[in-house]
Enzyme design. Structure first.
Site, PDB file in Angstrom:
ATOM      1  N   HIS A 307     -65.050 -10.448 -23.550  1.00 41.78           N
ATOM      2  CA  HIS A 307     -64.677 -12.053 -22.973  1.00 41.78           C
ATOM      3  C   HIS A 307     -66.202 -13.104 -22.665  1.00 41.78           C
ATOM      4  O   HIS A 307     -67.077 -12.277 -22.373  1.00 41.78           O
ATOM      5  CB  HIS A 307     -63.412 -12.092 -21.676  1.00 41.78           C
ATOM      6  CG  HIS A 307     -63.047 -13.384 -21.548  1.00 41.78           C
ATOM      7  ND1 HIS A 307     -63.224 -14.456 -20.934  1.00 41.78           N
ATOM      8  CD2 HIS A 307     -61.465 -13.323 -22.167  1.00 41.78           C
ATOM      9  CE1 HIS A 307     -61.907 -15.655 -21.339  1.00 41.78           C
ATOM     10  NE2 HIS A 307     -61.210 -14.606 -22.421  1.00 41.78           N
ATOM     11  N   ASP A 364     -55.902  -8.329 -23.760  1.00 43.43           N
ATOM     12  CA  ASP A 364     -54.894  -7.711 -25.269  1.00 43.43           C
ATOM     13  C   ASP A 364     -55.483  -6.304 -25.241  1.00 43.43           C
ATOM     14  O   ASP A 364     -54.160  -5.630 -25.824  1.00 43.43           O
ATOM     15  CB  ASP A 364     -55.834  -8.507 -26.028  1.00 43.43           C
ATOM     16  CG  ASP A 364     -55.087 -10.076 -26.097  1.00 43.43           C
ATOM     17  OD1 ASP A 364     -54.911 -10.552 -25.805  1.00 43.43           O
ATOM     18  OD2 ASP A 364     -55.991 -10.565 -26.875  1.00 43.43           O
TER      19      ASP A 364
HETATM   20  N1  CMC Z   1     -67.275  -4.741 -29.173  1.00 42.45           N
HETATM   21  C1  CMC Z   1     -68.038  -4.928 -29.753  1.00 42.45           C
HETATM   22  N2  CMC Z   1     -69.535  -5.588 -29.475  1.00 42.45           N
HETATM   23  C2  CMC Z   1     -68.680  -7.081 -29.177  1.00 42.45           C
HETATM   24  C3  CMC Z   1     -67.630  -6.840 -28.472  1.00 42.45           C
HETATM   25  C4  CMC Z   1     -67.144  -6.422 -29.137  1.00 42.45           C
HETATM   26  N3  CMC Z   1     -65.340  -6.170 -28.525  1.00 42.45           N
HETATM   27  N4  CMC Z   1     -67.819  -8.009 -28.016  1.00 42.45           N
HETATM   28  C5  CMC Z   1     -68.771  -9.024 -27.917  1.00 42.45           C
HETATM   29  N5  CMC Z   1     -69.900  -7.948 -28.588  1.00 42.45           N
HETATM   30  C6  CMC Z   1     -70.941  -7.793 -28.127  1.00 42.45           C
HETATM   31  C7  CMC Z   1     -71.046  -9.027 -29.718  1.00 42.45           C
HETATM   32  O1  CMC Z   1     -71.762  -8.420 -31.009  1.00 42.45           O
HETATM   33  C8  CMC Z   1     -72.735  -9.623 -28.913  1.00 42.45           C
HETATM   34  O2  CMC Z   1     -74.187  -8.029 -29.634  1.00 42.45           O
HETATM   35  P1  CMC Z   1     -75.542  -8.777 -29.204  1.00 42.45           P
HETATM   36  O3  CMC Z   1     -75.674  -9.208 -27.819  1.00 42.45           O
HETATM   37  O4  CMC Z   1     -75.897  -7.205 -29.792  1.00 42.45           O
HETATM   38  O5  CMC Z   1     -75.116  -9.309 -30.629  1.00 42.45           O
HETATM   39  C9  CMC Z   1     -72.469  -9.724 -27.483  1.00 42.45           C
HETATM   40  O6  CMC Z   1     -71.415  -8.272 -27.385  1.00 42.45           O
HETATM   41  C10 CMC Z   1     -72.026 -11.058 -26.918  1.00 42.45           C
HETATM   42  O7  CMC Z   1     -70.772 -10.482 -27.738  1.00 42.45           O
HETATM   43  P2  CMC Z   1     -70.537 -12.582 -28.315  1.00 42.45           P
HETATM   44  O8  CMC Z   1     -69.299 -12.620 -29.251  1.00 42.45           O
HETATM   45  O9  CMC Z   1     -71.431 -13.269 -28.396  1.00 42.45           O
HETATM   46  O10 CMC Z   1     -69.477 -12.993 -27.198  1.00 42.45           O
HETATM   47  P3  CMC Z   1     -68.406 -14.636 -26.900  1.00 42.45           P
HETATM   48  O11 CMC Z   1     -67.999 -14.235 -25.950  1.00 42.45           O
HETATM   49  O12 CMC Z   1     -68.999 -15.291 -27.705  1.00 42.45           O
HETATM   50  O13 CMC Z   1     -67.485 -13.375 -28.106  1.00 42.45           O
HETATM   51  C11 CMC Z   1     -65.672 -12.308 -27.683  1.00 42.45           C
HETATM   52  C12 CMC Z   1     -65.490 -13.348 -26.128  1.00 42.45           C
HETATM   53  C13 CMC Z   1     -64.090 -12.520 -27.027  1.00 42.45           C
HETATM   54  C14 CMC Z   1     -64.632 -13.023 -29.512  1.00 42.45           C
HETATM   55  C15 CMC Z   1     -65.686 -10.590 -27.947  1.00 42.45           C
HETATM   56  O14 CMC Z   1     -65.974 -10.569 -26.645  1.00 42.45           O
HETATM   57  C16 CMC Z   1     -64.550 -10.506 -28.881  1.00 42.45           C
HETATM   58  O15 CMC Z   1     -64.793 -10.472 -30.636  1.00 42.45           O
HETATM   59  N6  CMC Z   1     -63.928  -9.529 -28.433  1.00 42.45           N
HETATM   60  C17 CMC Z   1     -63.076  -8.692 -29.331  1.00 42.45           C
HETATM   61  C18 CMC Z   1     -61.661  -9.197 -29.771  1.00 42.45           C
HETATM   62  C19 CMC Z   1     -61.017  -9.612 -28.486  1.00 42.45           C
HETATM   63  O16 CMC Z   1     -60.728  -8.928 -27.921  1.00 42.45           O
HETATM   64  N7  CMC Z   1     -60.534 -11.031 -28.420  1.00 42.45           N
HETATM   65  C20 CMC Z   1     -59.416 -10.930 -27.660  1.00 42.45           C
HETATM   66  C21 CMC Z   1     -60.207 -11.828 -26.017  1.00 42.45           C
HETATM   67  S1  CMC Z   1     -59.313 -12.186 -24.196  1.00 42.45           S
HETATM   68  C22 CMC Z   1     -57.842 -13.148 -24.653  1.00 42.45           C
HETATM   69  C23 CMC Z   1     -58.121 -14.110 -25.305  1.00 42.45           C
HETATM   70  O17 CMC Z   1     -57.939 -15.151 -24.574  1.00 42.45           O
HETATM   71  O18 CMC Z   1     -58.233 -14.823 -26.259  1.00 42.45           O
END
Ligand code: CMC
Length: 428
Positions: A307, A364
């Protein structure tokens, strides 16, 4: 005098007023400092990881400590002790209603649950396998063509639009589902509570009596409350941005639904179920899914994990994990996907990849399993999220309009070619 920070770059120096929120959050008010006017410089923050877009009194979220509060009330208390309608009232009006206010609110809302008969025909035009989020987004935008009296400057007209949206979205959502099943549309029954009315429109038939199951209705109430707001997330920001151009409220909500749809946002609940189902079909090997999520050459992510704000735990996921056990037990449902989800969580939380990046289950991760136990099909799960998030979207839209925010219009740092001499077509 309030505090200032000082920004210095070459021969530019500017005092930036410091804004402190009611929970001690600190912001640098670049707008009040007129940063661009004074220095010609702008801030660059791709994906807004370090940028507050507004001051807001709706929802407080502390990602480090897993705290979520609507209008000051802890999510744990609201989820345990309130109905979704009380939470709608709270988000939109700032205070919890007393029994008389709640009753009046319910009665007012119930006057608007029907869809215009002409709008009903829209549902026939979509392909049978259309995703219900596409239908819902289109239906909400279409409402603006039926209710053209909505002056977004007039509080009375805004109030009416809000009642219509809260009342009609569940009807449109259930119609989208009925269309996909080739079943007759079921009209709302205003004698029922909000969740029961929706479930009846989803699952009943004109040929049979339908009785509300209290456990199912209460579980749905809780899920909707947990979805109801989450401050300046992707879809709320979309609603606000569209609203800042003074588009009709229905169009803003339609934009919010589209923004919510993607698997990185609300669409993750559907994606979690698809992922768990794949793990089950492949023999239940959760380690394989974990390895795939860690593999940087593979775009796959562990859905329902991570998140932007929560870096410790998501309080909504904590509530839902215990709720999942309770709901499935009460309904006598044994779902192997719940066991797989728990195992996946356990393995991920012991893995340095997830620990180092502070990735925890989000709302989720368990919500889809509960929706499944309630009989909600997988591609309707994000629609359920939209139904829950609706009061939050509108609360933020309303706050923005009441604050008189000008049109939202970010700047950029241009990195394209400098001026080039034009070459006529026949010389290229
Ligand atoms: N599985 C594997 N790796 C992950 C995941 C995941 N679910 N989430 C983040 N990472 C890794 C990402 O690859 C990155 O790695 P590195 O630093 O090596 O490049 C690091 O963690 C940080 O990720 P980010 O994409 O910069 O983080 P963010 O804060 O921009 O993204 C997120 C948050 C929710 C989009 C992401 O965690 C994600 O894609 N999760 C899976 C989708 C999901 O469950 N979304 C629902 C969010 S909660 C409900 C809502 O409010 O929508």
């Amino acid at each position: 005098m309030s505090d200032h920070a000082k920004l210095t770059y070459k021969d530019h120096s500017v005092d930036i007023p410091v804004v402190v929120g009611s929970e001690g959050e600190i912001g640098l008010d670049l707008g009040a400092a007129k940063l661009r006017d004074q220095t010609g410089m702008v801030s660059l923050d791709v994906a807004f990881k370090h940028t507050a877009s507004t001051q807001s009194a709706v929802t407080f979220l502390d990602g480090a400590n897993g705290i979520l509060r609507y209008r000051g009330y802890a999510i744990e208390d609201l989820a345990e002790r309130c109905s979704f309608l009380e939470v709608c009232y709270l988000l939109l009006r700032g205070e919890l209603p007393d029994a008389t206010q709640l009753d009046g609110y319910r009665r007012e809302l119930n006057r608007h649950t029907l869809l215009h008969e002409d709008l009903k025909r829209f549902f026939d035009a979509f392909p049978k396998d259309a995703h219900p989020m596409g239908i819902l987004s289109a239906a909400m935008a279409a409402l603006s063509t039926f209710y053209q009296d909505g002056d977004t400057e007039d509080p009375k007209a805004v109030e009416l639009d809000i009642y219509r949206l809260l009342a009609k979205l569940p009807t449109a959502a259930a119609f989208a589902y009925k269309k996909s099943q080739g079943q007759p549309f079921i009209y709302p029954d205003n004698s029922l509570r909000y969740p029961a009315n929706f479930l009846r429109m989803m699952f009943s038939f004109p040929t049979e009596e339908w009785l509300a199951d209290d456990d199912i209705c209460n579980a749905l109430d809780t899920l909707l409350i947990l979805h109801a707001d989450h401050e300046q997330n992707c879809s709320t920001s979309a609603v606000r941005l569209v609203g800042s151009g003074h588009a009709p409220l229905y169009a803003c909500v339609s934009a919010g639904i589209s923004a919510l749809w993607g698997p990185r946002h609300g669409g993750a609940n559907q994606a979690v179920l698809v992922m768990l189902e794949e793990v089950r079909r492949a023999g239940g090997n959760v380690k394989k899914a974990i390895e795939k999520a860690k593999d940087k050459s593979d775009p796959f992510r562990l859905m329902g994990f991570g998140h932007r704000v929560y870096r410790n735990f998501d309080p909504r996921a904590k509530i839902l994990k215990s709720k999942a056990d309770m709901v499935l037990n009460k309904l006598g449902v044994h779902d192997p996907l719940l066991e797989i989800a728990k195992e996946l969580e356990e393995v991920a939380l012991a893995d340095p990849y997830f620990v180092d990046r502070r990735l925890y289950p989000n709302v989720d991760f368990y919500s889809g399993i509960i929706y499944r136990a309630l009989g909600i099909p997988t591609d309707m799960m994000t629609v359920m999220f939209a139904m829950g998030r609706l009061p939050g979207w509108i609360a933020h839209w309303k706050e923005m309009r009441e604050q008189g925010q000008p049109i939202g219009r970010p700047r950029q740092i241009y990195t394209g070619p400098n001026h080039r001499a034009f070459i006529p077509l026949n010389e290229r």
